[in-house]
Structure formats: structure tokens, C-alpha cells
Design a protein around this motif. Structure first.
Motif, PDB file in Angstrom:
ATOM      1  N   ALA A  50      17.528 -15.754  -6.684  1.00  0.00           N
ATOM      2  CA  ALA A  50      16.824 -17.037  -6.652  1.00  0.00           C
ATOM      3  C   ALA A  50      16.055 -17.269  -7.948  1.00  0.00           C
ATOM      4  N   GLU A  51      15.512 -16.208  -8.520  1.00  0.00           N
ATOM      5  CA  GLU A  51      14.788 -16.320  -9.785  1.00  0.00           C
ATOM      6  C   GLU A  51      15.706 -16.779 -10.914  1.00  0.00           C
ATOM      7  N   LEU A  52      16.979 -16.389 -10.833  1.00  0.00           N
ATOM      8  CA  LEU A  52      17.922 -16.715 -11.905  1.00  0.00           C
ATOM      9  C   LEU A  52      18.481 -18.123 -11.785  1.00  0.00           C
ATOM     10  N   GLY A  53      18.443 -18.711 -10.596  1.00  0.00           N
ATOM     11  CA  GLY A  53      18.917 -20.084 -10.449  1.00  0.00           C
ATOM     12  C   GLY A  53      20.164 -20.210  -9.600  1.00  0.00           C
ATOM     13  N   PRO A  54      20.632 -21.421  -9.383  1.00  0.00           N
ATOM     14  CA  PRO A  54      21.720 -21.687  -8.426  1.00  0.00           C
ATOM     15  C   PRO A  54      23.095 -21.196  -8.860  1.00  0.00           C
ATOM     16  N   ARG A  55      23.272 -20.824 -10.117  1.00  0.00           N
ATOM     17  CA  ARG A  55      24.590 -20.357 -10.565  1.00  0.00           C
ATOM     18  C   ARG A  55      24.859 -18.924 -10.132  1.00  0.00           C
ATOM     19  N   HIS A  56      23.920 -18.296  -9.438  1.00  0.00           N
ATOM     20  CA  HIS A  56      24.027 -16.873  -9.141  1.00  0.00           C
ATOM     21  C   HIS A  56      23.837 -16.633  -7.648  1.00  0.00           C
ATOM     22  N   ILE A  57      24.473 -15.577  -7.140  1.00  0.00           N
ATOM     23  CA  ILE A  57      24.395 -15.288  -5.712  1.00  0.00           C
ATOM     24  C   ILE A  57      24.020 -13.830  -5.489  1.00  0.00           C
ATOM     25  N   ALA A  58      23.516 -13.551  -4.310  1.00  0.00           N
ATOM     26  CA  ALA A  58      23.182 -12.185  -3.911  1.00  0.00           C
ATOM     27  C   ALA A  58      24.178 -11.710  -2.863  1.00  0.00           C
ATOM     28  N   PHE A  59      24.346 -10.395  -2.784  1.00  0.00           N
ATOM     29  CA  PHE A  59      25.244  -9.833  -1.771  1.00  0.00           C
ATOM     30  C   PHE A  59      24.702  -8.468  -1.363  1.00  0.00           C
ATOM     31  N   ALA A  60      24.542  -8.274  -0.062  1.00  0.00           N
ATOM     32  CA  ALA A  60      24.108  -6.983   0.467  1.00  0.00           C
ATOM     33  C   ALA A  60      25.322  -6.061   0.546  1.00  0.00           C
ATOM     34  N   VAL A  61      25.290  -4.963  -0.201  1.00  0.00           N
ATOM     35  CA  VAL A  61      26.452  -4.089  -0.274  1.00  0.00           C
ATOM     36  C   VAL A  61      26.047  -2.631  -0.129  1.00  0.00           C
ATOM     37  N   ASP A  62      26.887  -1.881   0.530  1.00  0.00           N
ATOM     38  CA  ASP A  62      26.786  -0.423   0.578  1.00  0.00           C
ATOM     39  C   ASP A  62      27.945   0.109  -0.261  1.00  0.00           C
ATOM     40  N   VAL A  63      27.662   0.584  -1.475  1.00  0.00           N
ATOM     41  CA  VAL A  63      28.745   0.974  -2.373  1.00  0.00           C
ATOM     42  C   VAL A  63      29.473   2.225  -1.895  1.00  0.00           C
TER      43      VAL A  63
END
Length: 450
Positions: A50-63
Motif C-alpha cells: 500500500a505504501e508503494l501505490g496501486p501498481r503493486h500487490i501483496a501476496f501471502a506465501v509460504d515458500v
């Protein structure tokens, strides 16, 4: 060197909620990339995105989970239509401070499942996406985040050291495999950096930050932003021909081997604005490298290899450039072995003379960078060439440890004199490599850019 141009590129950064991962996501976003900030802590990743702006997304991942990784790549492709870069940064350690004999299977696997096997799974999935079916993809870049722990054993952190050493082998092997598909694979090996992991060690009383800094030739713990600069270089077009490289960013820790702590760092001089001059020494490949610097509209002075045949002549030439320009930002030695000489001793002696002349200028002004290109192709015999490369590399590492107290960095690039070597020399000479010193970067076979 200007920052990476990543406009429109789709980038996945694992472990992006904090520390090096968050700093990397921020920098790559500033370079124009669309970033997937992936982390086990999905809420913190969402805050960062959210700090970076709308062009970016988050994803919860277990690598450590193959299905979770697959969903992460699918989310990137759905959001941005492509996958150009993977930064394999997610990592964990065991905070208990136990010897390996006191670990059980589950605690050992918990570290390796994230740091090594998770990185391997993510790397293979990224390669499949970037290469495309039947090799028809657009290529891309994978940057693995290893650690200074990969180069030496850390008692009471044995599983961590083993996992990060494995990342180095993974990087080299995957680079060989990916090269035919136009995909580059490289790694950065950070030393102590102000991250959550290091903060936890400090809070647990297992790391004294002052004591740790005193063992680092540059005299300080690194910042996440400094590691992000290295990652951005390896991920971006400025390293388009570099693959299979391991770049240490540890303030010289990996190079230092003295029985006493490094010399205390003096207060470095502040480089004046006009001190943006880079001096490149060497015919042929040296001239090519000078052209790369010129392309950035930087002030570049090229000196022929002949001036390097006599240390006093070179020192006089460098002093003249110092007087003329008011300061030297970097000196790049691409002079090679003396013309007509095939001997090991003359080749190493030239390296010594060039380094001594460069050190006189840079240490005298108390700032700057020295970068050496190590080839050895002119030597008669493979054994002599190998001996030359190792000896010349250790010479640069020693200079790095001795010059750090004067505010001067020293690094080397070893390999064939191609565009990848030139790109790496360019980066190491610049301010974005501020935490890199004592690193000898092996640049192998180059990648065909798609």
C-alpha cells in the motif's frame, strides 16, 4: 551508474514485508517495476504494498510449500501478464543458539525448507515461466539472496550456514541451466545488515552490534537499502550479460582474515561534487569499459596500458589527473599482463604497481573505489593463469581490508573480457556498491538477451 530501468517489468520479491526485501521492493518500484510483495506475513506485506501505490500487490506465501509458490506466480501473471524477475529473499534462522547435535530433524528442516529447498522450488518455477513452453519465453532474471554465512561456518547457527552455502551452489548450477533460455541467475551475499533477523539476535544477546561492526573492515553494519542496490543491479538491464555471479556485500567481512580486528575506520572525507571522474587504465578491453562510463555522461579519463609498466610513471599520471579534476571517484585497472610477457611474476608485479599508485591517490583523498579486472588469458599455461587469478584476487582482498579505514573500497572482476565483466566493473566503481569491498566477482558465460 544510473539506476536500473525497470519500467513495466513484473517483479516478485519474497520476504518483502521487512528488511532487505522491503527495501528491494521499494527501490525496484521506484525504478518503474510492478512488484509483488510476497511474505509469510501477508498483513505486513499488504501494508508495504500500500505504501508503494496501486501498481503493486501483496501476496501471502509460504515458500516452503510448492502449492503456495505456484499460487504466487499465478497471481503475478494474472495481475501483470508476465513474470520478469524473481528475488529469492525469504529466509529464516534458528534463534535458539544450539549446536547442531542438539537440533532435531524438524528444526533442521525448518531452516532449510525456506532458505534452500524453497529457493530452489521458486527458482525452478520462475525459470519455467520465464523460459516459456519450448523455450519461447521472454527471458528474465533470478536473484538469490545468500549470506556471508555461506563462506564460513557460524557455530550455533549451523543449519543457517549450510542453507546459505547451498544457495551459492544452486545459483551457479541454475545459471548454467537457464542461460540457454535467456534467463540470468545471480546471487548477493550480504554480511551483517540492520534487519529484523539481526535485530532479533541483538535482542537475544547473541550479537553485540559494536563488536560486530569492529570486525567489519568498513567499520559498520550495512543498511537494507545498500543490499537492495546490489539486487537492483543484478535484476536490471545494467547486468544484462551477467549470470552465475556471486556478489558479496558485506563491508569486507568475507575477505578479512587477520588475527587482529581491522584498523579503526577514520572519518572519511566527503567527495566534492566535481570528483565524479573515473580513470580507466588499459588498452582494448579497458577502452571498451571506458566507453561504458562515457555513455553515462560521466567524466572519464582513459590511460593506455603503457603507463602501467612503470609504477612511478603511473603515479605521476594519476597525480596529474587529481590536480586537474580535484578528486577521483574511481580507478579501474583493466591493463592486463605486460605486452609480450607471458610470465606469472611480471603479470602480478604490474597488478601490484597499479594498485600501489591507485592507493596513493585514493587513500590520500580518503574516498573512492578501486576495481581490478583479472583475466590471465595472456599467460602461457592454464596453471599459470589459475595461479595469477587467485593471487591477483587475494591482492585485491588484502587492499580492501587495508584501505577500508581510509574510506576506500577495492573489488575485482574475474573472467573473460566481455560485456558482463564490463557491466560489473561499472557497478562496483559506482556509489551504489557502497557496502561492497573485498569482493572478487566471477563472471562466467554470458546470456543472449531476448
Amino acid at each position: 551508474m544510473p539506476r536500473a530501468r525497470m519500467s513495466g517489468k513484473a517483479v516478485i520479491v519474497t520476504g518483502a514485508a521487512a528488511g532487505i526485501g522491503r527495501a528491494t521492493a521499494r527501490l525496484l518500484a521506484a525504478c518503474g517495476a510492478h512488484v509483488v510483495l510476497a511474505d509469510l506475513d501477508g498483513d505486513r506485506a499488504a501494508e508495504a504494498a500500500a505504501e508503494l501505490g496501486p501498481r503493486h500487490i501483496a501476496f501471502a506465501v509460504d515458500v516452503a510449500s510448492k502449492s503456495s509458490l505456484a499460487a504466487m506466480f499465478a497471481a503475478c501473471r494474472e495481475a501483470f501478464g508476465r513474470i520478469d524477475v524473481l528475488v529469492n529473499n525469504a529466509g529464516r534462522t534458528d534463534q535458539r543458539g544450539l549446536p547442531l547435535l542438539d537440533h532435531d530433524r524438524s528444526s533442521f528442516e525448518a531452516v532449510l525448507s525456506v532458505n534452500l529447498s524453497g529457493a530452489a522450488m521458486a527458482g525452478r518455477m520462475a525459470l519455467a515461466h520465464m523460459a516459456g513452453e519450448e523455450g519461447a519465453g521472454e527471458g528474465g532474471a533470478i536473484v538469490n539472496v545468500a549470506s556471508g554465512a555461506a563462506f564460513r561456518a557460524l557455530p550455533l547457527r549451523g543449519s543457517y550456514s549450510a542453507s546459505k552455502a547451498g544457495v551459492l551452489g544452486l545459483t551457479r548450477a541454475l545459471a548454467d541451466e537457464a542461460r540457454a533460455h535467456g534467463v540470468r541467475v545471480n546471487a548477493v551475499a550480504p554480511g551483517f545488515v540492520h534487519t529484523d533477523l539481526v535485530g532479533a539476535l541483538i535482542a537475544a544477546g547473541r550479537l553485540d552490534p559494536a563488536e560486530a561492526a569492529a570486525k567489519i573492515p568498513l567499520g559498520r553494519i550495512g543498511r537494507p537499502e545498500e543490499i537492495a542496490e546490489v539486487i537492483a543491479f543484478l535484476a536490471g538491464p545494467a547486468a544484462s550479460r551477467v549470470s552465475g555471479a556471486i556478489l558479496a556485500a558485506d563491508g569486507g567481512s568475507q575477505a578479512f582474515g587477520g588475527s587482529r580486528p581491522p584498523a579503526a575506520v577514520e572519518v572519511a572525507a566527503v567527495a566534492p561534487a566535481e570528483a565524479a571522474t573515473t580513470i580507466v587504465i588499459g588498452d582494448g578491453f579497458g577502452e571498451t569499459c571506458a566507453g561504458t562510463f562515457w555513455n553515462d555522461d560521466a567524466r572519464v579519463v582513459w590511460l593506455p596500458s603503457d603507463v602501467a609498466t612503470d609504477g612511478l610513471v603511473l603515479r605521476s599520471a594519476l597525480d596529474e589527473q587529481l590536480r586537474r579534476h580535484g578528486g577521483i571517484a574511481a580507478i579501474v585497472d583493466a591493463s592486463g599482463a605486460p605486452a609480450g610477457e607471458a610470465g606469472l611474476l611480471p603479470a602480478l608485479t604490474r597488478r601490484f604497481e597499479v594498485a600501489r599508485a591507485a592507493g596513493h591517490v585514493l587513500c590520500g583523498q580518503r574516498y573512492g573505489a578501486f576495481v581490478s579486472f583479472i583475466d590471465g588469458a595472456t599467460l602461457a599455461g592454464a596453471a599459470e593463469a589459475a595461479a595469477y587469478r587467485d593471487a591477483a584476487g587475494m591482492l585485491v582482498k588484502t587492499l580492501a581490508c587495508e584501505w577500508a579505514a581510509k574510506g576506500v573500497r577495492a573489488n575485482a572482476v574475474a573472467g573473460a573480457p566481455g560485456e558482463g565483466a564490463c557491466q560489473t566493473l561499472h557497478f562496483l566503481a559506482g556509489p551504489q556498491a557502497s557496502y561492497c569491498t573485498g569482493s572478487v566477482v566471477e563472471v562466467g558465460g554470458e546470456v543472449d538477451v531476448r
